[in-house]
Design an enzyme around this catalytic site. Structure first.
Site, PDB file in Angstrom:
ATOM      1  N   ALA A  94       0.812  -1.217   0.000  1.00  0.00           N
ATOM      2  CA  ALA A  94       0.000   0.000   0.000  1.00  0.00           C
ATOM      3  C   ALA A  94       0.851   1.275   0.000  1.00  0.00           C
ATOM      4  O   ALA A  94       0.366   2.357   0.264  1.00  0.00           O
ATOM      5  CB  ALA A  94      -0.935   0.001   1.209  1.00  0.00           C
TER       6      ALA A  94
ATOM      7  N   ALA B 103      10.264  -3.644   5.011  1.00  0.00           N
ATOM      8  CA  ALA B 103      10.368  -3.837   6.462  1.00  0.00           C
ATOM      9  C   ALA B 103      10.490  -5.322   6.802  1.00  0.00           C
ATOM     10  O   ALA B 103      11.304  -5.719   7.644  1.00  0.00           O
ATOM     11  CB  ALA B 103       9.153  -3.214   7.164  1.00  0.00           C
TER      12      ALA B 103
ATOM     13  N   ASP C  74      13.406   2.217  -0.206  1.00  0.00           N
ATOM     14  CA  ASP C  74      12.610   1.590   0.864  1.00  0.00           C
ATOM     15  C   ASP C  74      13.489   0.821   1.848  1.00  0.00           C
ATOM     16  O   ASP C  74      13.329   0.918   3.061  1.00  0.00           O
ATOM     17  CB  ASP C  74      11.640   0.559   0.273  1.00  0.00           C
ATOM     18  CG  ASP C  74      10.436   1.197  -0.378  1.00  0.00           C
ATOM     19  OD1 ASP C  74      10.548   2.348  -0.819  1.00  0.00           O
ATOM     20  OD2 ASP C  74       9.386   0.530  -0.433  1.00  0.00           O
TER      21      ASP C  74
END
Ligand code: PMV
Length: 328
Positions: free
Chosen positions: A115, A122, A164
């Site tokens: 999303a 992570a 990220d």
């Protein structure tokens, strides 16, 4: 058993353009994935995942047998999540030289999947950290971020930036341009997130921008303009100028929209945030569905979003300086 956690992130600026060498500024938020890892000597990989979406679900997946899980979630999302764990474990085997080792992996996450909040990064960062520590190896943060990047790069067919994974490994606000990754000073930002309950297909969205960029010079210029917005955004961040950050986020959203990666629900939430008085709002991550990020020190945006049709969840998210963290 080794247990690690790593944060998700929002993009303040620069997603998509970062794939073509422009800078991006993601910032870690206090929504985390926790991964527990226990060594198995039979070489099998067993994954147990909980709460991979805000609604939550549980799945048992045996990577060695390919037995499909029985859960209420889209197949593609689920296999994507499992692909990331497989990829992370491959990196762990490579960096430790323990080619045959297996693991029981347990994942718990409060970051919605796919999303735009960096759920996969992570999980990958926390999984590599926990699994290497389980084997008695402690990786430097830079090495861990690099291994996590290679995992995403492989799983996403070569379409991933370092943004990220680096942000999740180090925490805080970061600047990523190609393979140059560094931490930035950032003020405490009044971050509000709106989630439409959906997810975008990152690979397809990245490919769509690539095609536009190849076909039209003005699309390539749009990608370059995002880079200019990011450079201005870095200055606003350094000055702690939240109003200017918001203005630039609005601009960034417009450019992403021109590149075709927004959606009706993302646009609706962006406008609801602006109407509620947010300094600015934009989609975060690959787009197509998922989350928007807005800056508003007042409760107005969160309240307005929670009454906005198509917004499934609205919440505040603190910026976190805590990157990957060993829990035991
Ligand atoms: O949706 P997310 O959080 O996976 O972010 C994707 C960001 C892109 O710039 C579109 C791709 C990338 O790897 O940088």
């Amino acid at each position: 058993m080794a247990l690690s956690s790593a944060p998700g992130k929002v993009y303040l600026f620069g997603e998509h353009a970062v794939v073509y060498g422009e800078p991006a500024v993601p910032c870690a938020i206090e929504r985390r994935a926790r991964v527990g890892v226990q060594r198995r000597d039979d070489g099998k990989l067993r994954v147990h995942a909980e709460d991979l979406s805000l609604d939550g679900f549980t799945v048992e997946y045996d990577g060695s047998t390919g037995n499909g899980p029985d859960v209420d979630v889209s197949e593609s999302l689920l296999s994507a999540a499992m692909g990331y764990v497989d990829g992370a474990i491959e990196q762990v085997r490579d960096v430790t030289g323990e080619d045959e080792v297996g693991f029981d992996v347990t994942i718990e996450s409060d970051i919605p999947l796919g999303a735009g909040l960096g759920s996969s990064a992570a999980v990958v960062v926390a999984a590599i950290d926990a699994a290497t520590r389980e084997l008695g190896v402690t990786l430097e943060t830079a090495e861990l971020a690099e291994r996590a990047y290679r995992t995403e790069h492989m799983v996403q067919d070569g379409q991933a930036s370092r943004a990220d994974t680096f942000c999740s490994a180090t925490g805080g606000a970061v600047r990523v341009e190609g393979d140059d990754c560094r931490s930035l000073e950032a003020p405490d930002l009044p971050i509000v997130i709106g989630f439409d309950g959906g997810a975008g297909d990152t690979g397809q969205l990245v490919a769509g921008v690539r095609d536009l960029r190849d076909e039209y010079d003005f699309a390539a210029d749009t990608v370059g303009a995002i880079g200019d917005v990011v450079r201005n955004g870095e200055e606003a961040l350094a000055n702690g100028d939240v109003e200017e950050l918001g203005r630039l986020m609005n601009f960034n959203h417009g450019l992403l929209s021109a590149l075709g990666v927004s959606s009706r629900s993302l646009d609706t939430m962006v406008w609801a945030a602006r109407d509620a008085g947010a300094h600015g709002a934009k989609l975060t991550g690959a787009g197509g569905g998922g989350c928007i990020v807005a800056l508003d020190p007042t409760p107005e945006t969160e309240t307005a979003l929670s009454f906005t049709p198509g917004c499934e969840d609205a919440f505040r998210a603190e910026l976190t300086e805590n990157g990957v963290t060993s829990l035991e």
